[in-house]
Motif scaffolding. Structure first.
Motif, PDB file in Angstrom:
ATOM      1  N   HIS A  77      -8.198  -1.975 -15.235  1.00 37.40           N
ATOM      2  CA  HIS A  77      -8.556  -3.124 -16.058  1.00 37.40           C
ATOM      3  C   HIS A  77      -8.604  -4.383 -15.186  1.00 37.40           C
ATOM      4  O   HIS A  77      -9.274  -4.389 -14.167  1.00 37.40           O
ATOM      5  N   SER A  78      -7.910  -5.446 -15.558  1.00 34.23           N
ATOM      6  CA  SER A  78      -7.878  -6.630 -14.694  1.00 34.23           C
ATOM      7  C   SER A  78      -6.474  -6.861 -14.139  1.00 34.23           C
ATOM      8  O   SER A  78      -6.119  -7.973 -13.757  1.00 34.23           O
ATOM      9  N   SER A  79      -5.668  -5.803 -14.084  1.00 31.27           N
ATOM     10  CA  SER A  79      -4.289  -5.911 -13.609  1.00 31.27           C
ATOM     11  C   SER A  79      -3.974  -4.759 -12.673  1.00 31.27           C
ATOM     12  O   SER A  79      -4.827  -3.965 -12.312  1.00 31.27           O
ATOM     13  N   GLY A  80      -2.723  -4.662 -12.274  1.00 29.39           N
ATOM     14  CA  GLY A  80      -2.289  -3.556 -11.435  1.00 29.39           C
ATOM     15  C   GLY A  80      -2.250  -3.917  -9.970  1.00 29.39           C
ATOM     16  O   GLY A  80      -2.687  -4.982  -9.543  1.00 29.39           O
ATOM     17  N   PHE A  81      -1.735  -3.007  -9.181  1.00 31.87           N
ATOM     18  CA  PHE A  81      -1.696  -3.210  -7.751  1.00 31.87           C
ATOM     19  C   PHE A  81      -3.113  -3.319  -7.217  1.00 31.87           C
ATOM     20  O   PHE A  81      -4.044  -2.745  -7.783  1.00 31.87           O
ATOM     21  N   PRO A  82      -3.319  -4.046  -6.092  1.00 38.57           N
ATOM     22  CA  PRO A  82      -4.663  -4.135  -5.524  1.00 38.57           C
ATOM     23  C   PRO A  82      -5.252  -2.750  -5.317  1.00 38.57           C
ATOM     24  O   PRO A  82      -4.592  -1.846  -4.834  1.00 38.57           O
ATOM     25  N   ALA A  83      -6.520  -2.610  -5.695  1.00 36.68           N
ATOM     26  CA  ALA A  83      -7.146  -1.296  -5.683  1.00 36.68           C
ATOM     27  C   ALA A  83      -7.304  -0.722  -4.289  1.00 36.68           C
ATOM     28  O   ALA A  83      -7.507   0.466  -4.131  1.00 36.68           O
ATOM     29  N   ASN A  84      -7.255  -1.571  -3.245  1.00 32.60           N
ATOM     30  CA  ASN A  84      -7.362  -1.030  -1.886  1.00 32.60           C
ATOM     31  C   ASN A  84      -5.994  -0.881  -1.237  1.00 32.60           C
ATOM     32  O   ASN A  84      -5.898  -0.669  -0.031  1.00 32.60           O
ATOM     33  N   ASN A  85      -4.925  -1.039  -2.048  1.00 34.67           N
ATOM     34  CA  ASN A  85      -3.554  -0.839  -1.574  1.00 34.67           C
ATOM     35  C   ASN A  85      -3.141  -1.789  -0.449  1.00 34.67           C
ATOM     36  O   ASN A  85      -2.242  -1.477   0.325  1.00 34.67           O
ATOM     37  N   ALA A  86      -3.812  -2.919  -0.341  1.00 34.03           N
ATOM     38  CA  ALA A  86      -3.415  -3.882   0.686  1.00 34.03           C
ATOM     39  C   ALA A  86      -2.095  -4.522   0.284  1.00 34.03           C
ATOM     40  O   ALA A  86      -1.947  -5.043  -0.802  1.00 34.03           O
ATOM     41  N   ILE A 129     -18.518  10.217   1.290  1.00 35.69           N
ATOM     42  CA  ILE A 129     -17.341   9.419   0.955  1.00 35.69           C
ATOM     43  C   ILE A 129     -16.133  10.053   1.631  1.00 35.69           C
ATOM     44  O   ILE A 129     -15.845  11.232   1.415  1.00 35.69           O
ATOM     45  N   LYS A 130     -15.434   9.284   2.453  1.00 40.21           N
ATOM     46  CA  LYS A 130     -14.278   9.789   3.180  1.00 40.21           C
ATOM     47  C   LYS A 130     -13.008   9.444   2.407  1.00 40.21           C
ATOM     48  O   LYS A 130     -12.623   8.281   2.323  1.00 40.21           O
ATOM     49  N   LEU A 131     -12.376  10.459   1.838  1.00 38.93           N
ATOM     50  CA  LEU A 131     -11.186  10.260   1.028  1.00 38.93           C
ATOM     51  C   LEU A 131      -9.950  10.469   1.896  1.00 38.93           C
ATOM     52  O   LEU A 131      -9.404  11.547   1.981  1.00 38.93           O
ATOM     53  N   SER A 132      -9.527   9.406   2.531  1.00 41.83           N
ATOM     54  CA  SER A 132      -8.307   9.434   3.326  1.00 41.83           C
ATOM     55  C   SER A 132      -7.555   8.145   3.074  1.00 41.83           C
ATOM     56  O   SER A 132      -7.368   7.312   3.943  1.00 41.83           O
ATOM     57  N   VAL A 133      -7.175   7.976   1.809  1.00 42.42           N
ATOM     58  CA  VAL A 133      -6.502   6.750   1.380  1.00 42.42           C
ATOM     59  C   VAL A 133      -5.270   7.115   0.585  1.00 42.42           C
ATOM     60  O   VAL A 133      -5.205   8.174  -0.050  1.00 42.42           O
ATOM     61  N   PRO A 134      -4.247   6.268   0.589  1.00 39.77           N
ATOM     62  CA  PRO A 134      -3.065   6.549  -0.231  1.00 39.77           C
ATOM     63  C   PRO A 134      -3.385   6.463  -1.713  1.00 39.77           C
ATOM     64  O   PRO A 134      -4.131   5.608  -2.145  1.00 39.77           O
ATOM     65  N   TYR A 166     -18.425  10.712  -8.053  1.00 37.99           N
ATOM     66  CA  TYR A 166     -18.551   9.397  -8.674  1.00 37.99           C
ATOM     67  C   TYR A 166     -17.193   8.769  -8.990  1.00 37.99           C
ATOM     68  O   TYR A 166     -17.126   7.583  -9.344  1.00 37.99           O
ATOM     69  N   THR A 167     -16.120   9.519  -8.872  1.00 38.53           N
ATOM     70  CA  THR A 167     -14.787   8.962  -9.106  1.00 38.53           C
ATOM     71  C   THR A 167     -14.473   7.897  -8.068  1.00 38.53           C
ATOM     72  O   THR A 167     -14.831   8.026  -6.901  1.00 38.53           O
ATOM     73  N   ASP A 168     -13.809   6.820  -8.488  1.00 33.97           N
ATOM     74  CA  ASP A 168     -13.419   5.757  -7.563  1.00 33.97           C
ATOM     75  C   ASP A 168     -11.999   6.022  -7.083  1.00 33.97           C
ATOM     76  O   ASP A 168     -11.044   5.918  -7.854  1.00 33.97           O
ATOM     77  N   PRO A 169     -11.811   6.357  -5.790  1.00 29.35           N
ATOM     78  CA  PRO A 169     -10.470   6.657  -5.295  1.00 29.35           C
ATOM     79  C   PRO A 169      -9.567   5.429  -5.225  1.00 29.35           C
ATOM     80  O   PRO A 169      -8.358   5.561  -5.024  1.00 29.35           O
ATOM     81  N   TYR A 170     -10.139   4.231  -5.379  1.00 25.15           N
ATOM     82  CA  TYR A 170      -9.354   3.002  -5.332  1.00 25.15           C
ATOM     83  C   TYR A 170      -8.994   2.497  -6.721  1.00 25.15           C
ATOM     84  O   TYR A 170      -8.473   1.394  -6.864  1.00 25.15           O
TER      85      TYR A 170
END
Length: 402
Positions: free
Chosen positions: A102-111, A179-184, A230-234
């Motif tokens: 939504h418009s809340s939560g931890f930053p989507a890129n985990n920074a 798409i390279k899925l190597s993210v926490p 099509y899923t957003d890993p972030y």
């Protein structure tokens, strides 16, 4: 430009100068002659968006989210009287973070600081052959960032009637993304180490008609079939279908005013896809030449869309405490809390000013302001748990003919 799964802003796809070829074509295809002179141009874009919402670092306050700086160099040149070539190269840097849900939560890129940086490079090349009553063109493009690679190829042709008043256009393209899925993972904090892919086939049919010396109209019908990731890993939670088909209908009308020497450009675009999104875009701009080589172009765009079939609205618990995501429905196969797939309406207002310097040089400056609100949705149900979204962009350019 295209919106990759990692892009962290609703507005970003509307302002970046993407080098990847997009269908349908935005050009009024009614000329069968190659350009008489070559053109080299450079454009710089600065973009910033903001939104209120809770995260690990802010509570309810308005804060900047995504910042973009992009530099694009483009060139077009005629060859042998019957051909033209064109190419472009873009480098952009993206900093900041958007919410995980939504418009809340931890930053989507985990920074950890909410201010990570990333570079993207993109380029394309196109070749066009001109005939007495038509054109045939081919193009390839390539785009790369740390976790996303996109390759595209297209072919497009046009044919005009004998009186040159009607032009038919037919085109197709193929896009292959990695798409390279190597993210926490935001919640589980564990690595996902694998590559995913996505392939898109797209087609376009268009008709352009010269109604009079003052009026020209265009109708484009586009369709694309996409399969893959099509899923957003972030975003978390997020699980989307592995196929997405969409259809677009675009109409344009340009009218020239003899008295003022100005031109009004009106357009309407309808979009529908297999995710369940229905969208309308109404656009208008007025090009007014002034004295001493100046031109001013005010513009206005209105946009509205319905929500995706599997969009999950913010529940009462999240609205009371935005630091906790709303769980997806039990047993749901697909779900997303990405605000880009919610129902909303948006308004863009802007102005472009250009100045012709002699015969060869042209400089321009463009400013746009964007605002998006859930309550402005004309179709579907706006999510009251998503806060207003704001963005502004400034673009400066210079070009030289030779």
């Amino acid at each position: 430009m295209r919106l990759h799964s990692k892009v962290k802003s609703t507005r970003l796809s509307s302002v970046l100068l993407g080098a990847a070829l997009a269908l349908p074509s935005g050009q009024m295809l009614y000329a069968d002659a190659p350009p008489e002179r070559g053109v080299v141009s450079m454009k710089y874009l600065n973009y910033q968006d903001s939104q209120s919402g809770d995260s690990a670092f802010t509570t309810g306050m308005q804060r900047d989210r995504i910042a973009v700086n992009a530099l694009t160099v483009m060139a077009t040149a005629p060859i042998a009287g019957k051909w033209s070539i064109g190419t472009s190269f873009m480098e952009d840097s993206v900093t900041g973070a958007s919410p995980a849900y939504h418009s809340s939560g931890f930053p989507a890129n985990n920074a950890v600081s909410g201010a990570s940086g990333e570079l993207r490079y993109a380029g394309d090349f196109n070749l066009t052959r001109y005939f007495s009553r038509g054109t045939l063109g081919a193009a390839v493009s390539y785009s790369k960032e740390s976790d996303y690679i996109s390759r595209s190829a297209s072919l497009q042709g046009s044919w005009s009637t004998e009186d040159k008043n009607t032009t038919y256009t037919l085109g197709g393209s193929f896009t292959d993304d990695t798409i390279k899925l190597s993210v926490p993972n935001v919640v589980a904090v564990k690595k996902q180490d694998r590559d995913e892919g996505k392939q898109i086939l797209a087609g376009l049919f268009g008709v352009t008609r010269v109604l009079s010396k003052r009026d020209i109209v265009q109708l484009n019908l586009g369709y694309s079939n996409g399969n893959g990731y099509y899923t957003d890993p972030y975003k978390d939670p997020d699980q989307r279908p592995r196929d997405r088909n969409n259809m677009t209908l675009l109409t344009r009308w340009n009218h020239h005013f003899d008295g003022s020497d100005g031109t009004i450009r009106l357009s309407w675009r309808y979009y529908t896809d297999s995710f369940g999104i229905r969208a309308h875009t109404l656009g208008g701009e007025y090009v007014q030449p002034l004295h001493h080589g100046w031109t001013i172009t005010p513009l206005l765009r209105l946009y509205t869309q319905s929500e995706a079939d599997f969009y999950v609205v913010a529940g009462p618990a999240e609205q009371a405490n935005p630091s906790t995501a709303t769980p997806p429905p039990a047993g749901a196969l697909f779900y997303t809390e990405d605000q880009r797939l919610s129902a909303f309406g948006a308004v863009t207002a802007g102005v472009k000013i250009s100045k012709q310097l002699g015969r060869d040089w042209l400089v321009d400056l463009k400013f746009e302001k964007y605002e998006q609100r859930q309550e402005w949705a004309l179709f579907g149900n706006g999510d009251q748990g998503v806060t207003a979204f704001h963005a502004r962009s400034v673009q400066a350019g210079v070009s030289r003919q030779f």
